[in-house]
Motif scaffolding. Structure first.
Motif, mmCIF file in Angstrom:
data_model
loop_
_atom_site.group_PDB
_atom_site.id
_atom_site.type_symbol
_atom_site.label_atom_id
_atom_site.label_comp_id
_atom_site.label_asym_id
_atom_site.label_seq_id
_atom_site.Cartn_x
_atom_site.Cartn_y
_atom_site.Cartn_z
ATOM 1 N N THR A 120 4.314 -6.432 -4.786
ATOM 2 C CA THR A 120 5.989 -5.781 -4.933
ATOM 3 C C THR A 120 6.085 -7.701 -4.564
ATOM 4 O OG1 THR A 120 5.148 -4.316 -4.635
ATOM 5 C CG2 THR A 120 7.139 -4.381 -4.251
ATOM 6 N N ASN A 121 7.116 -8.351 -5.162
ATOM 7 C CA ASN A 121 7.819 -9.266 -5.302
ATOM 8 C C ASN A 121 8.961 -9.900 -4.722
ATOM 9 O OD1 ASN A 121 4.870 -11.179 -6.099
ATOM 10 N ND2 ASN A 121 5.273 -11.046 -8.393
ATOM 11 N N ASN B 29 5.822 -14.734 -3.945
ATOM 12 C CA ASN B 29 5.814 -14.218 -3.042
ATOM 13 C C ASN B 29 6.132 -12.808 -3.360
ATOM 14 O OD1 ASN B 29 6.291 -15.232 0.149
ATOM 15 N ND2 ASN B 29 7.975 -14.121 0.196
ATOM 16 N N GLY B 30 4.467 -12.090 -2.749
ATOM 17 C CA GLY B 30 5.221 -10.434 -2.097
ATOM 18 C C GLY B 30 3.599 -9.915 -2.013
ATOM 19 N N PHE B 31 3.215 -8.789 -2.373
ATOM 20 C CA PHE B 31 2.524 -7.763 -1.121
ATOM 21 C C PHE B 31 1.972 -6.867 -1.765
ATOM 22 C CE2 PHE B 31 6.312 -5.807 -0.640
ATOM 23 C CZ PHE B 31 6.028 -4.363 -0.952
ATOM 24 N N ALA B 32 0.527 -6.775 -2.095
ATOM 25 C CA ALA B 32 0.299 -5.011 -2.515
ATOM 26 C C ALA B 32 -0.460 -4.286 -2.098
ATOM 27 C CB ALA B 32 -0.691 -5.818 -3.664
ATOM 28 N N ILE B 33 -0.709 -3.405 -1.725
ATOM 29 C CA ILE B 33 -1.623 -2.252 -0.937
ATOM 30 C C ILE B 33 -3.160 -1.737 -2.148
ATOM 31 C CG2 ILE B 33 -2.106 -0.034 0.356
ATOM 32 C CD1 ILE B 33 1.299 -0.243 0.253
ATOM 33 N N THR B 34 -3.675 -1.808 -1.643
ATOM 34 C CA THR B 34 -5.471 -2.104 -2.469
ATOM 35 C C THR B 34 -6.341 -1.358 -2.261
ATOM 36 O OG1 THR B 34 -6.500 -3.548 -2.075
ATOM 37 C CG2 THR B 34 -5.006 -3.854 -3.936
ATOM 38 N N GLU B 35 -7.018 -0.414 -2.335
ATOM 39 C CA GLU B 35 -7.850 0.110 -1.960
ATOM 40 C C GLU B 35 -8.425 -0.361 -0.704
ATOM 41 O OE1 GLU B 35 -10.458 3.993 -2.493
ATOM 42 O OE2 GLU B 35 -8.936 3.189 -3.915
ATOM 43 N N GLY B 36 -7.822 -0.022 0.626
ATOM 44 C CA GLY B 36 -8.999 -0.524 1.336
ATOM 45 C C GLY B 36 -8.574 -1.736 2.386
ATOM 46 N N SER B 37 -7.579 -2.620 1.855
ATOM 47 C CA SER B 37 -6.917 -3.721 1.854
ATOM 48 C C SER B 37 -5.214 -3.969 2.021
ATOM 49 C CB SER B 37 -7.586 -4.899 0.912
ATOM 50 O OG SER B 37 -8.628 -4.995 1.284
#
Lengths: 160, 540
Positions: free
Chosen positions: B425-426, B442-450
């Motif tokens: 998500t930028n 410039n962004g973030f992400a939610i992955t499995e476990g991290s």
């Protein structure tokens, strides 16, 4: 005001309005100290620049006007698994701390807050940047809250 | 070598280690006092002797005595005998002191704690819980290596919270580490005693020392024999040549030359020698610390070793890495090199390549190296690729779009210029005012476990925070961000070189991220079992 940060649903627990008094007193005292320093400095070293008092006065006035709103902006919410804390108008800050992450809870009381029967609650986690400090809690409230938080942290204990 | 049954002198293999970890009190290697303080004593004696050389010479070739010197005083008053007695007394007291401190320095390892008692007059007693171990480091300083000794350091969270066992014999240190890790892991399997004197290839003491000295830093029966990363010499030198300090050095040199050329004043040369010494020692330290670098996965966590003369070899059990940063300075973009740093709760006393606390896990490596190291450090992050659900992971239910294949997230996290649909998500376009070049990335992400944050178009970096390690999360907005409808989210982990914050993201996305992170932090922490990382295994 659509750009402001706001979390949906739920009420915030607010801190005691008496915190305004304590903030007022500390602002007035620090302004007075600053004014004295300026005066002494002018008498000793500088030519008397009387207009220097104006910005000092203006800043103090603005602070006095803002303080009640700033105090009203402080809030916390005990959710199922974490504590939510907010403060600030111009610089808004929201923090969520899972109960299991709490390493210790401090209660601090200065001379002024003691007179007003107020306490400050501080949460410490393993991360230095968490920085959650709830000022202006009534003494009894602070102790109940602390005991409750410690009990919650105990049931949800996690490692680092 | 003096052997004593209860000292940490077990070159004979795992028998000694099991013996050391049996819950009884044991002593350290008998040469410990010599290695710890004795070297300093010898050095002092050497200095004294060197300074007294002329004096001693004078004793035999009498010249004009000079007044006001203690040596003269002693000679003139016929006190040589007394002086010798005094020296002997001091020596005897020191030797007794060293011996007593060795006698009184005891350690034991039980199923729950490791405990050390030491001190003659001021007794100290330190207990450390095994399930709170943050890492175990085996340090072999050059001098101690010559004697086949090693320092075992058990890192705990907190300032000055390490338990040091210095010194043990080299083989005993390796075995003891394995035993401690086995006890700490919570597995009930008793490891087969298969470590039969691996280091002791030769029969004589000298041969054993030589083979220990040349042995690779990974002991073969406890780790896969090969390091997953080969750090060749050319790359190491190249990475140092292309570092920021080299640029700084060149600027300084250019400025000095310009100064001399314009003013004709050679005063600048005055600073040349200390400057050269400073830079030289920095490069040499960095170089020697990064030599013979190795990293490998073991059942008890990753093992990182480095060092040419003084070596350090550290095991980090699973779940002890609080955040990971993969970064690429501008000059490293050409060769495609990356560096990996971590935040950890406990810090070894050995300094890393930068002279700071040792937080660099990969000094320099290409994309494949990065991938392999991340696989070791964050197995749950890449577990999706092998169809293996992560143990401690949990995903927000509301936002399936954010959950992509972890591999893709890492790949695009490293090099992608960013874009509307790349798993992150930028920042919105309006953030370009604040992030001139990097707003797309410039962004973030939610992955499995991290939780993954991607930042920087020029100095690219990717910050990965394992969800169970998150301490708290905050969200900020100041007067600069507010009119733009932006906000900052900060993930709080234990302190270290990495600050996991992401600025200038869309306000609504930030609020959503904040809520999701607060939720997964709780669930991940509750399902986390890494403090006893192998307790889930079947009992053998």
């Amino acid at each position: 005001m659509a750009e402001r940060l706001e979390l949906p649903d739920g009420d915030w627990q607010r801190v005691s309005p008496r915190l305004v008094v304590s903030e007022y007193v500390s602002t007035v005292v620090s302004t007075a100290v600053f004014a004295i320093v300026v005066t002494v400095g002018m008498l000793l070293f500088w030519p008397p620049l009387v207009w220097l008092y104006i910005p000092v006065g203006v800043i103090a006035l603005i602070a006095l006007v803002i303080i009640p709103r700033r105090v009203r902006s402080i809030g916390y919410r005990l959710r199922d698994d974490d504590l939510l804390f907010r403060r600030g108008i111009l610089y808004q800050r929201f923090v969520a701390v899972p109960y299991g992450r709490m390493q210790l809870v401090d209660i601090n009381r200065g001379p002024l807050s003691r007179m007003l029967n107020l306490s400050e609650l501080k949460f410490v986690t393993a991360a230095a940047s968490t920085g959650v400090t709830i000022p202006g809690l009534r003494e009894a409230d602070a102790e109940t809250l602390r005991d409750r938080l410690v009990a919650l942290a105990e049931t949800r204990r996690a490692g680092l | 070598m003096t052997d004593s049954p209860s000292s940490g002198n077990g070159t004979s293999g795992s028998g000694a280690a099991a013996h050391l970890a049996d819950g009884e009190w044991h002593r350290l290697h008998p040469a410990s006092p010599l290695l710890k303080g004795g070297i300093a004593l010898i050095a002092i004696l050497g200095v004294v002797l060197a300074n007294m050389r002329e004096r001693i010479f004078d004793l035999f070739v009498p010249t004009f005595p000079q007044e006001g010197d203690p040596v003269d005083y002693i000679v003139n008053h016929g006190l040589i005998g007394w002086a010798l007695v005094a020296v002997a007394v001091v020596l005897i007291v020191l030797i007794i002191g060293f011996y007593a401190s060795w006698r009184m320095h005891l350690f034991r390892i039980t199923d729950e704690v490791v405990e050390v008692r030491s001190g003659i007059l001021f007794r100290t007693n330190r207990k450390a819980r095994l399930d709170r171990i943050q890492g175990i480091n085996i340090i072999r300083p050059f001098f101690a290596r010559l004697f086949g000794a090693a320092k075992l350091e058990i890192n705990q969270a907190g300032q000055d919270a390490n338990v040091q066992l210095s010194y043990l014999s080299s083989g005993a240190a390796d075995n003891l580490r394995r035993e401690i890790l086995r006890l700490a892991s919570g597995t009930r399997e008793t490891r087969a005693e298969n470590a039969a004197a691996s280091a002791a290839a030769g029969s004589s003491v000298i041969e054993r020392r030589v083979s220990e000295f040349l042995a690779p830093e990974l002991d073969p029966d406890a780790a896969p024999p090969e390091s997953v990363v080969k750090l060749d010499l050319g790359r190491l030198i190249g990475s140092m040549a292309l570092s920021g300090s080299t640029v700084f050095l060149l600027i300084v040199v250019a400025a000095a030359i310009a100064w001399i050329a314009t003013t004709g004043n050679f005063l600048a040369l005055l600073f040349a020698i200390p400057g050269a010494i400073g830079f030289g020692s920095y490069y040499v330290r960095r170089f020697t610390k990064s030599l013979r670098y190795s990293i490998a996965g073991t059942p008890d966590g990753i093992r990182v070793g480095f060092g040419l003369l003084s070596t350090s070899n550290e095991t980090l059990p699973p779940g002890r890495i609080h955040s990971v940063q993969v970064s690429q300075p501008l000059l490293w973009r050409g060769p495609g090199w990356w560096e990996i740093k971590v935040n950890r709760a406990g810090h070894s006393s050995t300094k890393g390549a930068d002279g700071q606390a040792n937080t660099t896990i990969l000094p320099v490596g290409d994309r494949n190296d990065v991938r392999r190291v991340l696989e070791l450090m964050l197995p749950e992050l890449l577990a999706q690729a092998s169809g293996d659900p992560a143990p401690g992971g949990s995903t927000p239910s509301g936002e399936p779009d954010a959950i992509r294949s972890a591999i893709n997230v890492i790949e695009s996290g490293l090099e992608s210029p960013g874009g509307p649909d790349d798993g992150f998500t930028n920042s919105p376009r309006r953030a370009a005012v604040l992030r001139w070049f990097s707003w797309r990335r410039n962004g973030f992400a939610i992955t499995e476990g991290s939780l993954v944050l991607r930042k920087g178009a020029i100095w690219r970096q990717l910050v990965i925070v394992p969800q169970p390690r998150l301490q708290s999360v905050s969200m900020h907005q100041g007067p600069l961000l507010r009119p733009l409808g932006l906000a900052t989210v900060h993930l709080h982990t234990v302190s270290g070189p990495i600050s996991a914050d992401i600025g200038a993201i869309d306000r609504d996305a930030a609020i959503q991220f904040f809520e999701d992170v607060a939720r997964v932090a709780v669930s991940a922490a509750q399902s986390d079992t890494t403090h006893r990382w192998r307790s889930g295994e079947a009992t053998a």
